[in-house]
Every structure is written in C-alpha cells, then in structure tokens.
Design a protein around this motif. Structure first.
Motif, short mmCIF file in Angstrom:
data_model
loop_
_atom_site.label_atom_id
_atom_site.label_comp_id
_atom_site.label_asym_id
_atom_site.label_seq_id
_atom_site.Cartn_x
_atom_site.Cartn_y
_atom_site.Cartn_z
N ALA A 291 17.16 -10.90 -0.88
CA ALA A 291 15.81 -11.50 -1.22
C ALA A 291 14.57 -10.43 -0.98
O ALA A 291 14.82 -9.74 0.15
CB ALA A 291 15.44 -12.71 -0.45
N THR A 292 13.61 -10.10 -1.81
CA THR A 292 12.67 -9.31 -1.53
C THR A 292 11.27 -9.97 -1.68
O THR A 292 11.06 -10.65 -2.72
CB THR A 292 12.75 -8.35 -2.64
N LEU A 293 10.49 -9.80 -0.52
CA LEU A 293 9.38 -10.80 -0.73
C LEU A 293 8.13 -9.61 -0.88
O LEU A 293 8.23 -8.56 0.33
CB LEU A 293 9.28 -11.47 1.05
N THR A 294 7.18 -9.89 -1.46
CA THR A 294 6.03 -9.03 -1.55
C THR A 294 4.64 -9.81 -1.16
O THR A 294 4.32 -10.87 -1.82
CB THR A 294 5.71 -8.52 -2.90
N LEU A 295 4.07 -9.39 -0.13
CA LEU A 295 2.76 -10.16 0.52
C LEU A 295 1.55 -9.90 -0.57
O LEU A 295 1.65 -8.80 -1.14
CB LEU A 295 2.71 -9.89 1.93
N ALA A 296 0.75 -10.70 -0.56
CA ALA A 296 -0.43 -10.34 -1.41
C ALA A 296 -1.23 -9.37 -0.89
O ALA A 296 -1.31 -9.14 0.42
CB ALA A 296 -1.21 -11.81 -1.49
N ASN A 297 -2.11 -8.60 -1.56
CA ASN A 297 -3.06 -7.56 -1.24
C ASN A 297 -4.25 -8.22 -0.76
O ASN A 297 -4.72 -9.10 -1.38
CB ASN A 297 -2.89 -6.32 -2.31
N ASP A 298 -5.08 -7.51 0.17
CA ASP A 298 -6.33 -8.04 0.45
C ASP A 298 -7.15 -7.06 0.05
O ASP A 298 -7.15 -5.84 0.45
CB ASP A 298 -6.32 -8.03 2.15
N ALA A 299 -8.23 -7.54 -0.55
CA ALA A 299 -9.16 -6.72 -1.23
C ALA A 299 -10.02 -5.88 -0.30
O ALA A 299 -10.50 -4.88 -0.51
CB ALA A 299 -10.09 -7.43 -2.45
N LYS A 300 -10.24 -6.83 1.05
CA LYS A 300 -11.22 -5.97 1.88
C LYS A 300 -10.35 -5.06 2.78
O LYS A 300 -10.91 -4.05 3.40
CB LYS A 300 -11.53 -6.99 2.87
N MET A 301 -9.01 -5.25 2.75
CA MET A 301 -7.96 -4.02 3.59
C MET A 301 -6.90 -3.71 2.65
O MET A 301 -5.71 -4.21 2.96
CB MET A 301 -7.89 -4.81 4.72
N PRO A 302 -7.06 -2.97 1.54
CA PRO A 302 -5.69 -2.97 0.78
C PRO A 302 -4.63 -2.00 1.26
O PRO A 302 -4.96 -1.27 2.15
CB PRO A 302 -6.76 -2.21 -0.46
N VAL A 303 -3.52 -2.48 0.87
CA VAL A 303 -2.35 -1.73 1.46
C VAL A 303 -1.33 -1.63 0.33
O VAL A 303 -1.21 -2.51 -0.66
CB VAL A 303 -1.76 -2.68 2.66
N ALA A 304 -0.72 -0.22 0.39
CA ALA A 304 0.17 -0.02 -0.94
C ALA A 304 1.14 -1.17 -1.06
O ALA A 304 1.87 -1.78 0.08
CB ALA A 304 0.71 1.57 -0.70
#
Length: 319
Positions: A291-304
């Motif tokens: 299982a591969t889980l990708t969390l949503a990006n935060d526009a105020k604190m972007p993470v690759a």
C-alpha cells in the motif's frame, strides 16, 4: 596646532559614513532575519513531516491488522466455493466471500454501501474479510431444535443481528444471528435484515446446498468482519476511510484526513512482482499487498510529493 587626524576625531562621522554604516547594518540584520525565518520554516516543515509519518504509521497499523487477518475462518483456509451463504439475496458487497481479499483498481472502487462517501477518482480500494476475535466452539447444532446452536462460551461477544462465520472441518457458512441467550444461538429464517433465506448450511457436491447441521467436531463460530479501505471526498477534502460491518450494520470511520492518493498492489504466490488488482488471476494465491499512501499538499507549507508518500508491505497470514 591640531593635525588633520585629531580634527576628524573631534568632528565625528560624516553623514555619508553614517549612511554606509546603516546600509551595511541593514544588510546584516536582514541576513539574520532571513536565516531566522528560514530556520522557523524548516522546523515547521520538519514537524509537519514528522506528524505525517506518525499519522501514516497509525493508518498502516490499522490496515495491517485487517490484512493480516484476511481469509481467517476459524477452522482452516476455505476456498470461496466451499463457503455457503444463506443470507437473503441480493448479497451486499460485504457478504460475498472472495478468499478474504478483493482489490479494486482506480476507477472501479465501489461506493461502499453505508458509507455514502464517493471514492476519489484515480485512487485504489481494497476489501478484507475474516472471522473477528476469538472463536467459540460449537457444542451442538441441530437445525430443528430450539435454539438450534449451542456454543461453549460467548467469548467473541456475539450479539443479535451479528453476521457470523461458522465452520467445521468440511465447510463454512455465513448467516445472521437472530437471537442469543447466554450460549444459545438462534438463526431463524425470515427475521432480521438482511435475514436468513434458508437453513441450507450443507455444501452439495453438485453445487446445490441442502439442510445440514455443522459438526460439533472442530466446529466454531465467530462474528464476520468485513472492511473496505478507500479514499473518499467530503466537505473538508479527501480522507482515508475504513468501512466496517458491525452487528449487521455498516459503520464508517475517518482514519486519516488530508489524503491525496492510495495505491495498492498485490503479490501472488510463485510470482516475483507486485501487480495491480485488475491483473490478479486468483485472489486465493495473493500472499502480500503493498500500500502506498500520499498525503495532500499544503499550499501554505508545500512539501515535495516524495516526502509525503509512504509505503507499507503487508503479508497475509491466512493465504
């Protein structure tokens, strides 16, 4: 007579010198502030990544629990053709035994009944089924008796309306408990929802089921656990959800908010590569999932994307 150097010492700094000093000081302060702000932002990003890792680990622990139990019947590993289902048709998704595991590729994830939450396009889902908790031994079972089934002790916490999985050395059966008093279980026809359509617990060689009691020899019964894992959308965004069958009713749990994607692949016995759900030839032969889980990006604190993507490999113990 005062020389030039002594004169300048008494006169102080010129305006030009003061402006240059202020300018250089401003550059220095700006640099210090920039480093400070950068350090604060880095610390916030690192804290967010740590929180994301902890959240994903908790989610994977819950998923691992379900996956490692998938296919457990209490007696032995049962092929789908030997699991009798006497519930009233049409059978819901949670009542159809498919070796304890069924994957859904993106675009084919069902809207699990009871959740009322649409799956997110482009994400995968997985259904897992197993006998929950500690099984109770069958002391006696007589379809014509009242009550028909007696167990040694209700260690599994079976209650009325529970959908249960019972089995002996030859077969397994899924039915609904219509009443329980102490160690006595009833499974009447026509009562409850969805209710039992018949008492044809027996598995016929020709595929036609018939009335047959479960054997007290190695016979057990326990609640049926059916869960669906998927990414669904709600008013606040996308979340990872777990839908579970409890006492004949579906319950929806929001496991992790702020999830962008879930991808699940499967490893079959005698295979070296993980494949998507639509490429699995036989769910009985699946021995592990990834299982591969990708969390949503935060526009105020972007993470690759690579830093907010987490993968877990889970072995199936009952396959």
């Amino acid at each position: 007579m005062m020389n030039r150097q002594t004169y300048r010492a008494h006169m102080g700094f010129t305006l030009t010198e003061l402006m240059i000093a202020l300018l250089l000081g401003s550059f220095l302060v700006a640099g210090v502030i920039g480093v400070y702000v950068s350090n604060i932002q880095t610390a916030q990003v690192q804290q967010k990544l740590m929180q994301s890792q902890q959240s994903s680990q908790v989610s994977f622990q819950l998923l691992s629990r379900d996956a490692m139990h998938a296919g457990f019947t209490g007696c032995a590993n049962m092929i789908p053709q030997r699991v009798v289902n006497v519930l009233n048709p049409p059978l819901a998704w949670w009542a159809i035994w498919t070796a304890g595991i069924q994957g859904y590729e993106q675009g084919a994830v069902p809207q699990f009944a009871g959740a009322d939450i649409p799956p997110v396009a482009g994400t995968d889902g997985v259904q897992l089924m197993y006998g929950r908790g500690t099984s109770a031994s069958i002391v006696s079972h007589d379809l014509t008796a009242v009550p028909p089934m007696v167990i040694n002790q209700n260690v599994a916490g079976i209650v009325a309306d529970d959908i249960v999985l019972a089995c002996d050395s030859k077969m397994a059966v899924i039915f609904q408990v219509t009443g329980i008093v102490g160690n006595n279980i009833s499974h009447a026809v026509g009562a409850g929802a969805p209710g039992n359509a018949s008492l044809n617990f027996g598995f016929g060689a020709n595929g036609v089921n018939f009335q047959q009691s479960l054997s007290a020899d190695a016979g057990t019964v326990m609640p049926l656990e059916t869960v669906g894992w998927f990414v669904g959308t709600n008013a606040d965004g996308n979340s990872l959800y777990r839908v579970a069958l409890v006492a004949g009713q579906m319950r929806t749990e929001e496991i992790l908010p702020g999830v962008e994607n879930l991808q699940v692949q499967y490893l079959s016995r005698d295979s070296a590569n993980y494949t998507n759900a639509n490429a699995v030839p036989d769910w009985e032969q699946v021995v592990a999932l990834r299982a591969t889980l990708t969390l949503a990006n935060d526009a105020k604190m972007p993470v690759a994307a690579g830093l907010r993507t987490f993968t877990q490999v889970i072995n199936l113990r009952n396959h």
